[in-house]
Design a protein around this motif. Structure first.
Motif, mmCIF file in Angstrom:
data_model
loop_
_atom_site.group_PDB
_atom_site.id
_atom_site.type_symbol
_atom_site.label_atom_id
_atom_site.label_comp_id
_atom_site.label_asym_id
_atom_site.label_seq_id
_atom_site.Cartn_x
_atom_site.Cartn_y
_atom_site.Cartn_z
ATOM 1 N N LEU A 79 4.512 -19.022 -36.888
ATOM 2 C CA LEU A 79 4.294 -17.897 -35.982
ATOM 3 C C LEU A 79 4.279 -18.366 -34.527
ATOM 4 O O LEU A 79 4.814 -17.694 -33.643
ATOM 5 C CB LEU A 79 2.982 -17.186 -36.340
ATOM 6 N N LEU A 80 3.670 -19.527 -34.282
ATOM 7 C CA LEU A 80 3.657 -20.058 -32.921
ATOM 8 C C LEU A 80 5.063 -20.424 -32.463
ATOM 9 O O LEU A 80 5.434 -20.179 -31.303
ATOM 10 C CB LEU A 80 2.730 -21.274 -32.839
ATOM 11 N N ASP A 81 5.855 -20.989 -33.366
ATOM 12 C CA ASP A 81 7.241 -21.324 -33.020
ATOM 13 C C ASP A 81 8.056 -20.059 -32.743
ATOM 14 O O ASP A 81 8.863 -20.018 -31.798
ATOM 15 C CB ASP A 81 7.887 -22.137 -34.138
ATOM 16 N N ASP A 82 7.852 -19.028 -33.552
ATOM 17 C CA ASP A 82 8.566 -17.763 -33.328
ATOM 18 C C ASP A 82 8.143 -17.133 -31.998
ATOM 19 O O ASP A 82 8.977 -16.612 -31.255
ATOM 20 C CB ASP A 82 8.302 -16.791 -34.471
ATOM 21 N N GLY A 91 3.797 -15.962 -17.863
ATOM 22 C CA GLY A 91 2.787 -16.983 -17.580
ATOM 23 C C GLY A 91 1.501 -16.753 -18.371
ATOM 24 O O GLY A 91 0.918 -17.705 -18.915
ATOM 25 N N ASP A 92 1.069 -15.495 -18.423
ATOM 26 C CA ASP A 92 -0.134 -15.165 -19.212
ATOM 27 C C ASP A 92 0.072 -15.519 -20.682
ATOM 28 O O ASP A 92 -0.798 -16.103 -21.332
ATOM 29 C CB ASP A 92 -0.455 -13.669 -19.124
ATOM 30 N N LEU A 93 1.244 -15.146 -21.191
ATOM 31 C CA LEU A 93 1.522 -15.393 -22.613
ATOM 32 C C LEU A 93 1.681 -16.876 -22.905
ATOM 33 O O LEU A 93 1.300 -17.347 -23.976
ATOM 34 C CB LEU A 93 2.766 -14.609 -23.043
ATOM 35 N N ARG A 94 2.234 -17.640 -21.952
ATOM 36 C CA ARG A 94 2.363 -19.092 -22.151
ATOM 37 C C ARG A 94 0.977 -19.730 -22.235
ATOM 38 O O ARG A 94 0.728 -20.610 -23.061
ATOM 39 C CB ARG A 94 3.181 -19.706 -21.022
ATOM 40 N N ILE A 95 0.059 -19.282 -21.382
ATOM 41 C CA ILE A 95 -1.317 -19.808 -21.433
ATOM 42 C C ILE A 95 -1.956 -19.477 -22.783
ATOM 43 O O ILE A 95 -2.576 -20.340 -23.417
ATOM 44 C CB ILE A 95 -2.155 -19.232 -20.264
ATOM 45 N N LEU A 96 -1.769 -18.244 -23.247
ATOM 46 C CA LEU A 96 -2.344 -17.851 -24.537
ATOM 47 C C LEU A 96 -1.690 -18.619 -25.686
ATOM 48 O O LEU A 96 -2.362 -18.997 -26.646
ATOM 49 C CB LEU A 96 -2.199 -16.343 -24.740
ATOM 50 N N HIS A 97 -0.399 -18.862 -25.569
ATOM 51 C CA HIS A 97 0.294 -19.658 -26.593
ATOM 52 C C HIS A 97 -0.317 -21.048 -26.673
ATOM 53 O O HIS A 97 -0.601 -21.558 -27.767
ATOM 54 C CB HIS A 97 1.786 -19.740 -26.255
ATOM 55 N N VAL A 105 -3.827 -20.867 -28.326
ATOM 56 C CA VAL A 105 -3.801 -20.689 -29.782
ATOM 57 C C VAL A 105 -3.324 -21.975 -30.454
ATOM 58 O O VAL A 105 -3.861 -22.387 -31.489
ATOM 59 C CB VAL A 105 -2.920 -19.484 -30.176
ATOM 60 N N ARG A 106 -2.336 -22.650 -29.865
ATOM 61 C CA ARG A 106 -1.856 -23.907 -30.460
ATOM 62 C C ARG A 106 -2.975 -24.965 -30.445
ATOM 63 O O ARG A 106 -3.201 -25.657 -31.442
ATOM 64 C CB ARG A 106 -0.634 -24.435 -29.712
ATOM 65 N N THR A 107 -3.694 -25.078 -29.350
ATOM 66 C CA THR A 107 -4.806 -26.030 -29.276
ATOM 67 C C THR A 107 -5.887 -25.674 -30.285
ATOM 68 O O THR A 107 -6.420 -26.552 -30.970
ATOM 69 C CB THR A 107 -5.391 -26.051 -27.851
ATOM 70 N N LEU A 108 -6.203 -24.398 -30.394
ATOM 71 C CA LEU A 108 -7.211 -23.962 -31.361
ATOM 72 C C LEU A 108 -6.771 -24.304 -32.789
ATOM 73 O O LEU A 108 -7.573 -24.808 -33.587
ATOM 74 C CB LEU A 108 -7.454 -22.458 -31.240
ATOM 75 N N ALA A 109 -5.510 -24.045 -33.105
ATOM 76 C CA ALA A 109 -4.999 -24.342 -34.447
ATOM 77 C C ALA A 109 -5.108 -25.835 -34.744
ATOM 78 O O ALA A 109 -5.494 -26.227 -35.847
ATOM 79 C CB ALA A 109 -3.556 -23.867 -34.569
ATOM 80 N N GLU A 110 -4.787 -26.659 -33.771
ATOM 81 C CA GLU A 110 -4.889 -28.113 -33.963
ATOM 82 C C GLU A 110 -6.344 -28.539 -34.144
ATOM 83 O O GLU A 110 -6.650 -29.364 -35.012
ATOM 84 C CB GLU A 110 -4.262 -28.843 -32.778
ATOM 85 N N ASP A 111 -7.227 -27.976 -33.324
ATOM 86 C CA ASP A 111 -8.648 -28.334 -33.417
ATOM 87 C C ASP A 111 -9.248 -27.895 -34.753
ATOM 88 O O ASP A 111 -9.991 -28.650 -35.388
ATOM 89 C CB ASP A 111 -9.438 -27.718 -32.268
ATOM 90 N N LEU A 112 -8.937 -26.679 -35.175
ATOM 91 C CA LEU A 112 -9.520 -26.176 -36.417
ATOM 92 C C LEU A 112 -8.942 -26.880 -37.644
ATOM 93 O O LEU A 112 -9.629 -27.034 -38.647
ATOM 94 C CB LEU A 112 -9.308 -24.662 -36.543
ATOM 95 N N SER A 113 -7.700 -27.326 -37.547
ATOM 96 C CA SER A 113 -7.107 -28.008 -38.702
ATOM 97 C C SER A 113 -7.739 -29.383 -38.926
ATOM 98 O O SER A 113 -7.686 -29.914 -40.034
ATOM 99 C CB SER A 113 -5.593 -28.152 -38.540
#
Length: 118
Positions: free
Chosen positions: A7-10, A97-103, A106-114
């Motif tokens: 989903l992040l890649d898409d 820019g807003d969406l890039r920051i949110l992307h 979410v990617r950092t959160l996914a890495e941290d939670l994994s």
């Protein structure tokens, strides 16, 4: 099956296109689904059953089962993406820019939670 990474890649692909059409909202929806998926995966691995609760509850519970930075990141991203996914007649779409920051959030959160173990 949709994974958080897929989903992040898409979302990244749609965000890079920035052509005409509903790309801002499409990106926001993909990012929100990625956030929901990574949270669900986290709960299934650490506290099965919590993934069936609403997202607000899951975000609140995250303060007890993950580090404070991840909990803040999840709460902030969830609030911003929820706002971006709803149409408001007099508000502008989120910017690239807003969406890039949110992307990135979410990617950092996914890495941290994994990396959190049971």
């Amino acid at each position: 099956m949709l994974t958080c990474t897929r989903l992040l890649d898409d979302a990244d692909t749609v965000l890079r296109s920035e052509d005409q059409g509903p790309w801002p909202r499409t990106t926001a929806f993909l990012l929100r689904k990625a956030l929901e998926t990574c949270m669900s995966d986290f709960w299934l691995r650490t506290q099965p059953g919590v993934e069936r609760c609403g997202m607000r509850t899951q975000v609140l519970c995250l303060t007890e089962y993950a580090d404070a930075a991840s909990a803040r990141r999840a709460a902030g991203a969830w609030a911003a993406l929820s706002a971006a996914c709803h149409y408001h007649g007099y508000e502008l779409n989120p910017t690239a820019g807003d969406l890039r920051i949110l992307h990135n959030e979410v990617r950092t959160l996914a890495e941290d939670l994994s990396s959190v173990s049971r």
